[in-house]
Design an enzyme around this catalytic site. Sequence first.
Site, PDB file in Angstrom:
ATOM      1  N   ASN A 226       0.843  -1.193   0.000  1.00  0.00           N
ATOM      2  CA  ASN A 226       0.000   0.000   0.000  1.00  0.00           C
ATOM      3  C   ASN A 226       0.882   1.248   0.000  1.00  0.00           C
ATOM      4  O   ASN A 226       2.099   1.174   0.179  1.00  0.00           O
ATOM      5  CB  ASN A 226      -0.989  -0.007   1.174  1.00  0.00           C
ATOM      6  CG  ASN A 226      -0.310  -0.003   2.537  1.00  0.00           C
ATOM      7  OD1 ASN A 226       0.670   0.706   2.763  1.00  0.00           O
ATOM      8  ND2 ASN A 226      -0.838  -0.798   3.460  1.00  0.00           N
ATOM      9  N   GLU A 229       3.167   1.872   3.022  1.00  0.00           N
ATOM     10  CA  GLU A 229       4.334   0.989   3.065  1.00  0.00           C
ATOM     11  C   GLU A 229       5.403   1.437   2.072  1.00  0.00           C
ATOM     12  O   GLU A 229       6.599   1.384   2.372  1.00  0.00           O
ATOM     13  CB  GLU A 229       3.896  -0.451   2.774  1.00  0.00           C
ATOM     14  CG  GLU A 229       3.049  -1.056   3.879  1.00  0.00           C
ATOM     15  CD  GLU A 229       2.352  -2.341   3.477  1.00  0.00           C
ATOM     16  OE1 GLU A 229       1.840  -3.037   4.364  1.00  0.00           O
ATOM     17  OE2 GLU A 229       2.301  -2.645   2.255  1.00  0.00           O
ATOM     18  N   ASP A 298      -4.800  -8.416   1.611  1.00  0.00           N
ATOM     19  CA  ASP A 298      -4.737  -9.861   1.330  1.00  0.00           C
ATOM     20  C   ASP A 298      -5.617 -10.210   0.141  1.00  0.00           C
ATOM     21  O   ASP A 298      -5.254 -11.060  -0.685  1.00  0.00           O
ATOM     22  CB  ASP A 298      -5.192 -10.658   2.561  1.00  0.00           C
ATOM     23  CG  ASP A 298      -4.323 -10.422   3.782  1.00  0.00           C
ATOM     24  OD1 ASP A 298      -3.098 -10.326   3.624  1.00  0.00           O
ATOM     25  OD2 ASP A 298      -4.885 -10.325   4.891  1.00  0.00           O
TER      26      ASP A 298
END
Length: 368
Positions: A226, A229, A298
């Site tokens: 993302n 990150e 996920d």
Amino acid sequence: MLIARSLHPQPGEAERKERLLALIDGFSSRRVLIVGDIIADEFIYGEVARVSREAPVLILKYGATEMVAGGAGNAANNVAALGGRARLVGVVGGDPEGRRLLASFHRGVDRSHIARAPEYRTPVKTRILAGGIHSAKQQIVRIDREAGLPLTGAGSRAYTRKIKSALDGCDAVLLSDYGLGLVTPALADLVRRTLERRSRRRPVPVLVDSRYRLLDYRGFTTCTPNESEVEQVVGIRVNDNADALELAGRRLLQRTRMGAVLVTRGSRGMALFEPRQRTVHVPIFGSDEVADVTGAGDTVIATVALALAAGASFYEAARLANYAGGLVVMKRGTATTSAQEMADAVTSDHDTSPESWSQEGPAQGRRK
């Protein structure tokens, strides 16, 4: 609920729709191996009864408890929910949480390669959600119980053996590193070398989801960090700055030497970076009625893995992951979506009849 539609389709959009639908149909014949940290996501629901006289805190009337798989387990559930064949390798403890977690998996998840380690404590993330009778439940606190003990040497060797045997017949491998020490760059290299020694007509894609040390994984197929990150990894603040996003994405692509990097940006959609290709920006699919983003990352990487296994290009995989992510964030908790929901989303997103258009949400889904 009305779903925002695409811009008026450009030449080739009808063919693209059929291609995406064909890829979704192909999910059912593909096996994805998911290796990584299995986490128990526990949700405790209650209603606000009153404010305590002992301290300025809410007293909740208990309603229910739900436990579902998070981390690598959530990725496996997403693959299975989309119709793929999910094979999961990981570790759970011999504690009650581990037993409840094993019982919670989607029926399409092959759990035969999960190691059960008596000395290991299953990591649990407990979210307490509260609300009134007629209002949506909101998360008020999260309690994390980390893995209690690292695996013994014998446990680690058993874990590695399970991975090697599980690689047989897989069409894609997803490595889910949540920082618990089970997935490492050395293990990822072992997976890659093992796959390279096996003759296949086409290479098996290996995807990496690493929350804390993405730069330690180099030369794999793709990753889906993302935006936050990415900012932490490359040290560039993005926000709404298109130039900063371009610099950060290209730098991450260069440093990881991935085949592609797909950056998820929440309400800003996604950005796909490939070597020697222009950056593709994919606007968010769906409305702005986000219910819960828990586990959405996920879902995205699980969809990309399944799409690549089915023969998708990186762009096609990004488009499909965008639909999946948009669908799950409109559900509460650690959610999944189905192949039928995905197909309906693709169809509605390419429907140009005037009566089907929604006035909600941004324009969607066209390659820039």
